[in-house]
Design a protein around this motif. Sequence first.
Motif, PDB file in Angstrom:
ATOM      1  N   LEU A 169       0.840  -1.194   0.000  1.00 17.99           N
ATOM      2  CA  LEU A 169       0.000   0.000   0.000  1.00 17.99           C
ATOM      3  C   LEU A 169       0.873   1.240   0.000  1.00 17.99           C
ATOM      4  O   LEU A 169       1.920   1.274   0.647  1.00 17.99           O
ATOM      5  N   GLU A 170       0.418   2.266  -0.706  1.00 13.36           N
ATOM      6  CA  GLU A 170       1.106   3.543  -0.732  1.00 13.36           C
ATOM      7  C   GLU A 170       0.075   4.629  -0.463  1.00 13.36           C
ATOM      8  O   GLU A 170      -0.795   4.885  -1.297  1.00 13.36           O
ATOM      9  N   ASP A 171       0.162   5.238   0.712  1.00 12.00           N
ATOM     10  CA  ASP A 171      -0.770   6.295   1.103  1.00 12.00           C
ATOM     11  C   ASP A 171      -0.219   7.645   0.692  1.00 12.00           C
ATOM     12  O   ASP A 171       0.975   7.915   0.829  1.00 12.00           O
ATOM     13  N   SER A 172      -1.103   8.501   0.193  1.00  6.40           N
ATOM     14  CA  SER A 172      -0.723   9.867  -0.152  1.00  6.40           C
ATOM     15  C   SER A 172      -1.937  10.766   0.081  1.00  6.40           C
ATOM     16  O   SER A 172      -3.017  10.279   0.428  1.00  6.40           O
ATOM     17  N   ALA A 173      -1.750  12.049  -0.137  1.00  7.94           N
ATOM     18  CA  ALA A 173      -2.865  12.989   0.028  1.00  7.94           C
ATOM     19  C   ALA A 173      -3.992  12.674  -0.956  1.00  7.94           C
ATOM     20  O   ALA A 173      -5.158  12.966  -0.680  1.00  7.94           O
ATOM     21  N   ALA A 174      -3.654  12.082  -2.083  1.00 11.66           N
ATOM     22  CA  ALA A 174      -4.656  11.740  -3.103  1.00 11.66           C
ATOM     23  C   ALA A 174      -5.401  10.443  -2.787  1.00 11.66           C
ATOM     24  O   ALA A 174      -6.364  10.115  -3.447  1.00 11.66           O
ATOM     25  N   GLY A 175      -4.946   9.702  -1.780  1.00 10.42           N
ATOM     26  CA  GLY A 175      -5.586   8.445  -1.416  1.00 10.42           C
ATOM     27  C   GLY A 175      -4.586   7.307  -1.368  1.00 10.42           C
ATOM     28  O   GLY A 175      -3.386   7.509  -1.395  1.00 10.42           O
ATOM     29  N   THR A 176      -5.118   6.104  -1.301  1.00  9.56           N
ATOM     30  CA  THR A 176      -4.277   4.899  -1.195  1.00  9.56           C
ATOM     31  C   THR A 176      -4.213   4.215  -2.543  1.00  9.56           C
ATOM     32  O   THR A 176      -5.235   3.951  -3.168  1.00  9.56           O
TER      33      THR A 176
END
Length: 116
Positions: free
Chosen positions: A104-111
């Motif tokens: 998983l890669e979480d960012s401000a744009a989502g996962t």
Amino acid sequence: MDDDFNTPRALSVLFEMGRKLNEIKTQDPEAAASLAAEMKQLGDILGLLARDPDVFLQGGVTSGILDHEQVEQLIAQRNAAKKNKDWAAADRIRDELKEQGVILEDSAAGTTWRRD
């Protein structure tokens, strides 16, 4: 045909184009887009670069591994747990996905996710 159409040389050209693309993509997006289109066109000749990168990275479904829909459902459950500040549940889901080879890669744009 004696040298297999010099496929190793063709692959090295694609590799160099990819390196150049990474160098210029932030400085000159227009030139990068043109180079990427040319690279894709050349890759198509060899049967490469035809699939969307996200689809390719999320592929590889085999027996015993979660399919695309199951991964998306678990990510939705994890996002709901995070929203409810249920960090233990969110961590458990992340760990379950990791055991199945899903990163998983979480960012401000989502996962977003990809196969390991």
